[in-house]
Design an enzyme around this catalytic site. Structure first.
Site, PDB file in Angstrom:
ATOM      1  N   ARG A   1       0.373  -1.099   0.185  1.00  0.00           N
ATOM      2  CA  ARG A   1       0.005   0.153  -0.288  1.00  0.00           C
ATOM      3  C   ARG A   1       0.772   0.906  -0.240  1.00  0.00           C
ATOM      4  NH1 ARG A   1      -5.432   2.176  -1.142  1.00  0.00           N
ATOM      5  NH2 ARG A   1      -5.729   4.020   0.336  1.00  0.00           N
ATOM      6  N   TYR A   2       2.215   0.892   0.476  1.00  0.00           N
ATOM      7  CA  TYR A   2       2.839   2.065   0.316  1.00  0.00           C
ATOM      8  C   TYR A   2       3.428   3.009  -0.488  1.00  0.00           C
ATOM      9  CZ  TYR A   2       3.642   0.944   5.020  1.00  0.00           C
ATOM     10  OH  TYR A   2       3.608   0.466   6.989  1.00  0.00           O
ATOM     11  N   SER A   3       3.026   3.841  -1.018  1.00  0.00           N
ATOM     12  CA  SER A   3       3.006   4.920  -2.343  1.00  0.00           C
ATOM     13  C   SER A   3       2.625   3.425  -3.676  1.00  0.00           C
ATOM     14  CB  SER A   3       4.385   5.455  -2.604  1.00  0.00           C
ATOM     15  OG  SER A   3       4.467   6.698  -1.524  1.00  0.00           O
ATOM     16  N   GLN A   4       1.383   3.301  -3.170  1.00  0.00           N
ATOM     17  CA  GLN A   4       0.819   2.069  -3.746  1.00  0.00           C
ATOM     18  C   GLN A   4       1.421   1.635  -4.947  1.00  0.00           C
ATOM     19  OE1 GLN A   4      -2.672   1.991  -2.828  1.00  0.00           O
ATOM     20  NE2 GLN A   4      -2.933   1.782  -4.496  1.00  0.00           N
TER      21      GLN A   4
END
Length: 339
Positions: free
Chosen positions: A54-57
């Site tokens: 999820r972190y910065s997609q």
């Protein structure tokens, strides 16, 4: 740097973990900056890096993969899945379908053939524990993950997962990753007793309480941290919980000064002092942030300092109760507690 055994695994990990949430768009950290942070962290003795799809997609995973190229075997690599990765309704959660698909995506972004620790980012109430643990056990047996863990699970869900694993002869979670800091101590009353009972390693995130304990937020100063720009309500001093946090910070600064410590050292030393906690996750955006946090690598708080902290924020108390991440759904949705 100090090292501890990660739960029941036998793996030795540093008491400070490099969190990569700020790598990429979210933290405006470039690849060159991320690589420099990783280089310095490893040189200082950190051996566990934690990221998430999820972190910065996915950008964080890609940047971590590039930063660790050529030295994968020296690193305990952790990532997470379970929070939304797109608008399609099945690109989230902890179903077998999504976990199998998204692990392959993470391995591709990280440019590795396995991760050491694969974590369920949030408990998924729509998927049974049996399905999730069965999928994770199969991924473990396939060699794509070495161990798996939970993140921000309510205590009763950790217990339920333990029962499910034993009932169905599946592998168990070996870690829990909760939010924990001097200002948010609620897990001391329920989650940490469970992790101690079942031998789970604990990787505590947000030990600096979203910047409240970084030293940048003080009475009489304008709050201009990067997190306050993204989540202004968490720093609005007209909200009683935020004023309570600021009052606590001012008192904690005095405790730190008298102990000859920075506020960051006090905050990280507090988290790693709890016998249930394995490591504290730091999430630097810059090299300056990293060096300030690495200064706490060998910080051990004395009993009188810990007592002084208890007098400011009582054990088991969350100063911002509305920011809990493991609240049972029925407490958030009235429809779930009414017939």
């Amino acid at each position: 740097m100090r090292y501890r055994t990660l739960g029941r695994t036998g793996v030795q990990v540093s008491t400070l973990v490099l969190g990569a949430m700020n790598f990429g768009t979210l933290g405006h950290t470039t690849q060159a900056e991320a690589t420099a942070i990783v280089d310095s962290a490893l040189e200082a003795g950190i051996n566990l890096i934690d990221t998430a799809d999820r972190y910065s997609q996915g950008e964080s995973e890609e940047m971590v993969g590039k930063a660790i190229a050529g030295r994968r075997d020296d690193i305990v690599l952790a990532t997470k899945a379970g929070t939304p990765m797109g608008d399609e309704r099945n690109q989230t959660g902890s179903s077998r379908r999504w976990l199998v698909t998204e692990l392959d995506n993470s391995l591709r972004r990280l440019n590795v053939d396995h991760v050491d620790l694969y974590q369920i980012h949030r408990w998924d109430p729509t998927t049974s524990d049996e399905e999730t643990l069965s999928a994770l056990t199969d991924l473990q047996r396939a060699g794509k993950i070495r161990y798996f863990g939970a993140s921000t699970f309510p205590a009763y869900r950790l217990v339920q997962a333990e029962w499910t694993a034993r009932e169905h002869h599946l592998s168990r979670y070996v870690t829990e990753q909760p939010s924990y800091s001097i200002l948010q101590r609620g897990i001391e009353a329920h989650v940490l007793p469970v992790t101690e009972q079942y031998g789970l390693g604990v990787l505590a995130w947000s030990p600096l309480a979203s910047g409240w304990l970084s030293g940048a937020i003080r009475a009489g100063r304008e709050i201009t941290t990067s997190r306050s720009a993204v989540l202004p309500a968490r720093f609005d001093l007209s909200i009683p919980a935020n004023q309570a946090r600021l009052d606590a910070v001012e008192r904690l600064v005095t405790v730190a000064d008298e102990a000859g410590l920075t506020l960051i050292q006090l905050a990280l030393g507090f988290v790693t002092a709890h016998p249930a906690v394995t490591s504290a996750i730091i999430g630097p955006r810059t090299m300056d942030h990293l060096h300030a946090q690495l200064a706490a690598a060998d910080t051990v708080l004395t009993a009188d300092v810990l007592d002084a902290i208890d007098a400011i924020v009582a054990p088991g108390v969350d100063l911002a109760a509305g920011e809990k991440f493991d609240t049972p759904p029925a407490l958030l949705d009235p429809a779930l507690r009414r017939r």
